[in-house]
Design a protein around this motif. Structure first.
Motif, mmCIF file in Angstrom:
data_model
loop_
_atom_site.group_PDB
_atom_site.id
_atom_site.type_symbol
_atom_site.label_atom_id
_atom_site.label_comp_id
_atom_site.label_asym_id
_atom_site.label_seq_id
_atom_site.Cartn_x
_atom_site.Cartn_y
_atom_site.Cartn_z
ATOM 1 N N VAL A 17 0.811 -1.366 0.154
ATOM 2 C CA VAL A 17 -0.007 -0.042 0.062
ATOM 3 C C VAL A 17 0.859 1.306 0.055
ATOM 4 C CG1 VAL A 17 -1.901 -1.117 1.214
ATOM 5 C CG2 VAL A 17 -0.233 0.116 2.306
ATOM 6 N N LEU A 18 0.196 2.192 -0.546
ATOM 7 C CA LEU A 18 0.978 3.658 -0.691
ATOM 8 C C LEU A 18 0.236 4.267 0.555
ATOM 9 C CD1 LEU A 18 3.061 4.786 -2.051
ATOM 10 C CD2 LEU A 18 1.394 5.888 -3.667
ATOM 11 N N LYS A 19 0.972 4.782 1.525
ATOM 12 C CA LYS A 19 0.569 5.489 2.708
ATOM 13 C C LYS A 19 0.806 7.027 2.487
ATOM 14 C CE LYS A 19 0.714 5.423 7.824
ATOM 15 N NZ LYS A 19 1.231 4.897 8.990
ATOM 16 N N ILE A 20 -0.389 7.695 2.435
ATOM 17 C CA ILE A 20 -0.312 9.308 2.356
ATOM 18 C C ILE A 20 -0.770 9.906 3.640
ATOM 19 C CG2 ILE A 20 -1.315 11.116 1.181
ATOM 20 C CD1 ILE A 20 -1.692 9.174 -1.292
ATOM 21 N N ARG A 21 0.000 10.447 4.549
ATOM 22 C CA ARG A 21 -0.220 11.344 5.778
ATOM 23 C C ARG A 21 -1.283 12.544 5.674
ATOM 24 N NH1 ARG A 21 1.792 9.223 10.132
ATOM 25 N NH2 ARG A 21 3.462 7.822 9.854
ATOM 26 N N ARG A 22 -2.156 12.623 6.142
ATOM 27 C CA ARG A 22 -2.896 13.773 6.123
ATOM 28 C C ARG A 22 -2.203 15.088 6.124
ATOM 29 N NH1 ARG A 22 -7.270 13.151 10.400
ATOM 30 N NH2 ARG A 22 -5.687 13.527 11.942
ATOM 31 N N ASN A 23 -1.169 15.137 6.923
ATOM 32 C CA ASN A 23 -0.465 16.508 7.039
ATOM 33 C C ASN A 23 0.409 16.602 5.687
ATOM 34 O OD1 ASN A 23 1.445 14.744 7.321
ATOM 35 N ND2 ASN A 23 2.249 14.962 9.270
ATOM 36 N N MET A 24 0.410 15.751 4.537
ATOM 37 C CA MET A 24 0.897 16.121 3.424
ATOM 38 C C MET A 24 0.124 17.244 2.868
ATOM 39 S SD MET A 24 2.226 12.444 2.080
ATOM 40 C CE MET A 24 3.606 11.570 2.898
ATOM 41 N N LEU A 25 -1.206 17.086 3.096
ATOM 42 C CA LEU A 25 -2.156 17.940 2.291
ATOM 43 C C LEU A 25 -2.544 19.305 2.860
ATOM 44 C CD1 LEU A 25 -2.798 14.954 1.418
ATOM 45 C CD2 LEU A 25 -4.780 15.992 0.456
ATOM 46 N N SER A 26 -2.539 20.501 2.177
ATOM 47 C CA SER A 26 -2.787 21.871 2.778
ATOM 48 C C SER A 26 -4.288 21.854 3.028
ATOM 49 C CB SER A 26 -2.324 22.855 1.915
ATOM 50 O OG SER A 26 -3.102 22.781 0.879
ATOM 51 N N LYS A 27 -4.596 22.783 3.808
ATOM 52 C CA LYS A 27 -6.285 23.172 3.889
ATOM 53 C C LYS A 27 -6.944 23.403 2.455
ATOM 54 C CE LYS A 27 -6.037 24.970 8.787
ATOM 55 N NZ LYS A 27 -6.613 26.126 9.588
ATOM 56 N N ALA A 28 -6.151 24.080 1.701
ATOM 57 C CA ALA A 28 -6.407 24.330 0.583
ATOM 58 C C ALA A 28 -6.735 22.860 -0.415
ATOM 59 C CB ALA A 28 -5.649 25.090 -0.337
ATOM 60 N N ASP A 29 -5.954 22.208 -0.041
ATOM 61 C CA ASP A 29 -5.789 20.698 -0.854
ATOM 62 C C ASP A 29 -7.166 19.930 -0.327
ATOM 63 O OD1 ASP A 29 -3.512 21.401 -2.121
ATOM 64 O OD2 ASP A 29 -2.310 20.297 -0.597
ATOM 65 N N ILE A 30 -7.203 19.986 0.991
ATOM 66 C CA ILE A 30 -8.519 19.389 1.579
ATOM 67 C C ILE A 30 -9.635 19.901 0.955
ATOM 68 C CG2 ILE A 30 -9.552 18.910 3.621
ATOM 69 C CD1 ILE A 30 -7.185 17.263 3.554
ATOM 70 N N GLY A 31 -9.893 21.140 1.004
ATOM 71 C CA GLY A 31 -11.092 21.977 0.471
ATOM 72 C C GLY A 31 -11.254 21.365 -1.092
ATOM 73 N N ALA A 32 -10.201 21.390 -1.781
ATOM 74 C CA ALA A 32 -10.279 20.978 -3.086
ATOM 75 C C ALA A 32 -10.739 19.441 -3.552
ATOM 76 C CB ALA A 32 -8.743 21.014 -3.927
ATOM 77 N N ILE A 33 -10.401 18.530 -2.491
ATOM 78 C CA ILE A 33 -10.900 17.173 -2.825
ATOM 79 C C ILE A 33 -12.267 16.874 -1.906
ATOM 80 C CG2 ILE A 33 -8.613 16.682 -2.977
ATOM 81 C CD1 ILE A 33 -8.723 15.224 -0.236
ATOM 82 N N SER A 34 -12.721 17.792 -1.034
ATOM 83 C CA SER A 34 -14.049 17.653 -0.246
ATOM 84 C C SER A 34 -15.008 16.978 -0.909
ATOM 85 C CB SER A 34 -14.284 18.838 0.529
ATOM 86 O OG SER A 34 -14.536 19.862 -0.387
ATOM 87 N N SER A 35 -15.341 17.562 -2.202
ATOM 88 C CA SER A 35 -16.544 17.292 -2.921
ATOM 89 C C SER A 35 -16.397 15.719 -3.391
ATOM 90 C CB SER A 35 -16.825 17.965 -4.173
ATOM 91 O OG SER A 35 -18.050 17.613 -4.800
#
Length: 238
Positions: free
Chosen positions: A110-128
């Motif tokens: 598996v590829l592990k992607i930590r939440r802190n790799m994404l900025s608040k803007a990134d999280i907002g972009a993927i929220s939908s």
């Protein structure tokens, strides 16, 4: 266990995930570069219920199971995941802890992607897209609950095989009878009995106790996908 994976394969996996498709190519490249690959042998937990939800996992290869367990040892399979599937997506929705156990059924990476790799803007972009995926997860879980509540074992197995058949990357022979029993919320002896019945009907083909193929058309004829019982054989085995 960490194991190197070529950058191109990482980027392809991240870019094709429904979760991250709204992100710019530069951000996807950065996520792929920083993500960590981990290898898990069969029987090893990728994570346990209650552990910190700090990352999302993308399956590179292998077969893993998400499940719930009671203190008495009873288990309920939530879903199976294989190449390209994501795990632990609620971590990106600010979940504090894991809500299921996640177990490697086969040798898995598996590829592990930590939440802190994404900025608040990134999280907002993927929220939908993230909300859409979580909604699909909920719908799938409700469908499983409906099957357990409203259909007998023979019908549940028929519907299970039809679902697995749609996931063409998932080989039926990987699913031993113990796992099928777990997924159908039944005992192994009862599942074995119903598998033999479906085999005799020509709806599935067994070899050495393993399901090696299914007759989807016949399964659909015997058991309508939406739950109406149409088989004279389906009154036993709950």
């Amino acid at each position: 266990m960490k194991q190197a994976v070529p950058f191109g394969e990482r980027l392809s996996l991240v870019s094709s995930s429904p979760i991250f498709q709204a992100l710019d190519s530069s951000i996807l490249s950065e996520i792929a570069r920083r993500a960590v690959c981990r290898t898990h042998p069969p029987g090893e937990f990728l994570y346990r219920k209650g552990e910190e939800a700090d990352s999302v996992l993308l399956v590179i290869n292998g077969l893993v199971r998400l499940s719930l367990a009671s203190p008495e040892g009873r288990e309920f399979s939530v879903r199976l995941a294989t190449r390209g599937d994501s795990l632990g997506e609620t971590a990106l929705a600010n979940a504090i802890s894991r809500d299921t156990d996640c177990l490697a059924l086969t040798h898995s990476r598996v590829l592990k992607i930590r939440r802190n790799m994404l900025s608040k803007a990134d999280i907002g972009a993927i929220s939908s897209d993230l909300n859409r995926l979580l909604g699909q997860r909920l719908s799938s879980l409700l469908a499983i609950v409906e099957e357990i509540a409203l259909h007998n074992l023979e019908g549940r197995l028929a519907r299970l095989f039809c679902r697995l058949d749609q996931q063409q990357y998932l080989s039926l022979h990987q699913l031993h009878q113990g796992l099928l029993a777990n997924m159908a919320n039944a005992s192994r002896p009862k599942v074995n009995q119903q598998l033999k019945k479906l085999h005799n009907l020509g709806a599935i083909k067994l070899a050495s106790g393993q399901v090696i193929s299914i007759n989807r058309a016949l399964l659909t004829k015997l058991f309508t996908i939406k739950g109406e019982k149409v088989s004279r054989h389906n009154e036993t085995g709950r």
